[in-house]
Design an enzyme around this catalytic site. Structure first.
Site, PDB file in Angstrom:
ATOM      1  N   HIS A 211       0.642  -1.283  -0.170  1.00 53.75           N
ATOM      2  CA  HIS A 211       0.031  -0.033   0.042  1.00 53.75           C
ATOM      3  C   HIS A 211       0.898   1.262   0.108  1.00 53.75           C
ATOM      4  O   HIS A 211       0.397   2.209  -0.148  1.00 53.75           O
ATOM      5  CB  HIS A 211      -1.037  -0.206   1.003  1.00 53.75           C
ATOM      6  CG  HIS A 211      -0.276   0.252   2.342  1.00 53.75           C
ATOM      7  ND1 HIS A 211       0.399  -0.748   3.210  1.00 53.75           N
ATOM      8  CD2 HIS A 211       0.000   1.500   3.270  1.00 53.75           C
ATOM      9  CE1 HIS A 211       0.936  -0.278   4.211  1.00 53.75           C
ATOM     10  NE2 HIS A 211       0.584   1.055   4.600  1.00 53.75           N
TER      11      HIS A 211
HETATM   12  C1  UD1 Z   1      -2.589   5.383   5.681  1.00 53.57           C
HETATM   13  C2  UD1 Z   1      -1.426   5.956   6.537  1.00 53.57           C
HETATM   14  C3  UD1 Z   1      -0.098   4.856   6.463  1.00 53.57           C
HETATM   15  C4  UD1 Z   1      -0.663   3.421   6.810  1.00 53.57           C
HETATM   16  C5  UD1 Z   1      -1.767   2.803   6.233  1.00 53.57           C
HETATM   17  C6  UD1 Z   1      -2.401   1.777   6.575  1.00 53.57           C
HETATM   18  C7  UD1 Z   1      -0.942   8.123   6.531  1.00 53.57           C
HETATM   19  C8  UD1 Z   1      -0.012   9.470   5.848  1.00 53.57           C
HETATM   20  N1  UD1 Z   1      -0.596   7.132   5.729  1.00 53.57           N
HETATM   21  O1  UD1 Z   1      -2.176   5.252   4.397  1.00 53.57           O
HETATM   22  O2  UD1 Z   1       1.056   5.279   7.196  1.00 53.57           O
HETATM   23  O3  UD1 Z   1       0.359   2.459   6.815  1.00 53.57           O
HETATM   24  O4  UD1 Z   1      -2.729   3.986   6.546  1.00 53.57           O
HETATM   25  O5  UD1 Z   1      -3.584   1.399   5.886  1.00 53.57           O
HETATM   26  O6  UD1 Z   1      -1.464   8.660   7.321  1.00 53.57           O
HETATM   27  N2  UD1 Z   1      -9.458   4.583   1.227  1.00 53.57           N
HETATM   28  C9  UD1 Z   1     -10.599   3.987   1.181  1.00 53.57           C
HETATM   29  N3  UD1 Z   1     -11.155   3.365   2.382  1.00 53.57           N
HETATM   30  C10 UD1 Z   1     -10.816   3.708   3.462  1.00 53.57           C
HETATM   31  C11 UD1 Z   1      -9.565   4.479   3.615  1.00 53.57           C
HETATM   32  C12 UD1 Z   1      -8.675   4.834   2.591  1.00 53.57           C
HETATM   33  O7  UD1 Z   1     -10.997   3.724  -0.108  1.00 53.57           O
HETATM   34  O8  UD1 Z   1     -11.383   3.369   4.364  1.00 53.57           O
HETATM   35  C13 UD1 Z   1      -8.790   4.957   0.075  1.00 53.57           C
HETATM   36  C14 UD1 Z   1      -8.827   6.473  -0.393  1.00 53.57           C
HETATM   37  O9  UD1 Z   1      -9.037   6.456  -1.817  1.00 53.57           O
HETATM   38  C15 UD1 Z   1      -7.797   7.198   0.083  1.00 53.57           C
HETATM   39  C16 UD1 Z   1      -6.638   6.178   0.039  1.00 53.57           C
HETATM   40  O10 UD1 Z   1      -7.287   4.948   0.400  1.00 53.57           O
HETATM   41  O11 UD1 Z   1      -7.553   8.399  -0.791  1.00 53.57           O
HETATM   42  C17 UD1 Z   1      -5.655   6.275   0.980  1.00 53.57           C
HETATM   43  O12 UD1 Z   1      -6.101   6.408   2.290  1.00 53.57           O
HETATM   44  P1  UD1 Z   1      -5.159   7.336   3.229  1.00 53.57           P
HETATM   45  O13 UD1 Z   1      -5.730   7.072   4.825  1.00 53.57           O
HETATM   46  O14 UD1 Z   1      -4.961   8.616   2.779  1.00 53.57           O
HETATM   47  O15 UD1 Z   1      -3.478   6.619   3.311  1.00 53.57           O
HETATM   48  P2  UD1 Z   1      -3.305   5.121   3.425  1.00 53.57           P
HETATM   49  O16 UD1 Z   1      -2.565   4.866   2.045  1.00 53.57           O
HETATM   50  O17 UD1 Z   1      -4.467   4.208   3.753  1.00 53.57           O
END
Ligand code: UD1
Length: 307
Positions: A211
């Site tokens: 991820h």
């Molecule tokens: C976040 C953390 C990372 C951690 C990871 C675990 C930061 C900077 N990053 O990264 O350190 O290792 O979580 O998973 O805080 N999305 C969904 N559903 C959800 C959540 C996210 O569809 O419930 C999608 C969205 O399109 C979003 C993308 O995933 O834009 C990324 O989510 P985000 O929380 O921004 O970062 P992670 O890559 O999950």
């Protein structure tokens, strides 16, 4: 009565908080007037399979506060958490907040608390990758420098904090609550039927998770990794629970995937523990999974330049 608020937001936070919540519950059961422990979920992760499943598996109660901030750019997400969390702090006036790990919610809530003058405890303090291109490294450094109690999981953490000038009397070497959760839930994981569900034999499959933006947002890197997995899939079944960030990129690229490479939705805590424990090899870019496989004695290949 002391009021303490734990703040969690993203998937890796939940298992780090669970043993602490259980410890508070024990204290509260015998001395109910001593302390109260409330849970604030920022909503950084909001999909049922990224959040609610973990609260259920870890036997955590419904959060007392849900900020519903969702996804966004780093600035947007951090800012939204700050605006909403400030309202909670103004209303609740806690004595202490506890933040976990290194996600955007961790740094956002620490900034708000530090400016209001609420004390901060940071669980999983002191870890460093020495790579400031990673958002998590920035989050760790800022959170550690704002915190009053720094709970460190490993000895290198103490050295890192001292090198950055943090006073020793704020540092507590306490161990790793994520591993406490693993130990607590392993017997339950041993009863999981997830291997049957996916038709896997113990020690005869590979588990992969990806991820990190550097692996999955970069088209060439992701193509190379998928090529490699297709080759590995000639020899072993591979199970690949796909993070939402990775899912959207894979859908966009529409690559050819081997039939032996099984893509699934994100998997809950207990079933994922079972998959890790029984796999021959784990390939991952997650920091937590590197630690968990180390504890379990399962081989792990880290798909990163640093750790
Ligand atoms: C976040 C953390 C990372 C951690 C990871 C675990 C930061 C900077 N990053 O990264 O350190 O290792 O979580 O998973 O805080 N999305 C969904 N559903 C959800 C959540 C996210 O569809 O419930 C999608 C969205 O399109 C979003 C993308 O995933 O834009 C990324 O989510 P985000 O929380 O921004 O970062 P992670 O890559 O999950």
């Amino acid at each position: 009565m002391k009021k303490i608020i734990s703040v969690v937001g993203a998937r890796p936070n939940f298992m780090k908080m669970a043993p602490i919540h259980k410890a508070f519950k024990k204290v509260i059961n015998s001395h109910s007037s001593l302390v109260t422990h409330l849970i604030c979920h920022t909503g950084q992760h909001y999909d049922e399979k990224m959040s609610k499943v973990f609260f259920d598996d870890l036997e955590l109660p419904k959060p007392d506060f849900y900020l519903g901030v969702g996804s966004g750019s780093h600035a947007e997400q951090t800012a939204k958490v700050m605006i909403e969390f400030e309202k909670v702090l103004m209303q609740e006036k806690p004595d202490l907040i506890i933040v976990y790990g290194d996600v955007n919610s961790t740094v956002a809530c620490s900034l708000v608390a530090a400016k209001i003058g609420v004390k901060i405890a940071h669980v999983e303090s002191g870890l460093r990758s020495f790579d400031r291109t990673m958002p998590e490294e920035i989050n760790r450094i800022v959170t550690d420098h704002l915190s009053d109690y720094l709970f460190v999981t490993e000895k290198s953490g103490i050295e890192n904090l001292k090198r950055e000038g943090i006073s020793e009397d704020k540092i507590f070497f306490v161990g790793n609550t994520m591993i406490d959760s693993l130990v607590h839930y392993l017997p339950k994981a041993e009863k999981s039927d997830v291997l049957k569900t996916y038709n896997l034999q113990p020690t005869n499959y590979i588990l992969i998770t990806l991820h990190r933006p550097s692996n999955v947002d970069d088209i060439e890197n992701l193509k190379q990794i998928i090529n490699l997995l297709n080759k590995l899939a000639e020899k072993r079944k591979i199970i690949f629970p796909v993070h939402p960030r990775t899912k959207s990129m894979l859908a966009y690229l529409n690559l050819n995937l081997s039939l032996n490479l099984m893509l699934t939705d994100p998997i809950g805590y207990i079933d994922f523990l079972a998959l890790m424990k029984n796999s021959e090899l784990v390939i991952t870019d997650s920091e937590g999974i590197q630690e968990e496989t180390t504890y379990l004695g399962v081989q792990c290949i880290t798909v990163r330049d640093n750790t």
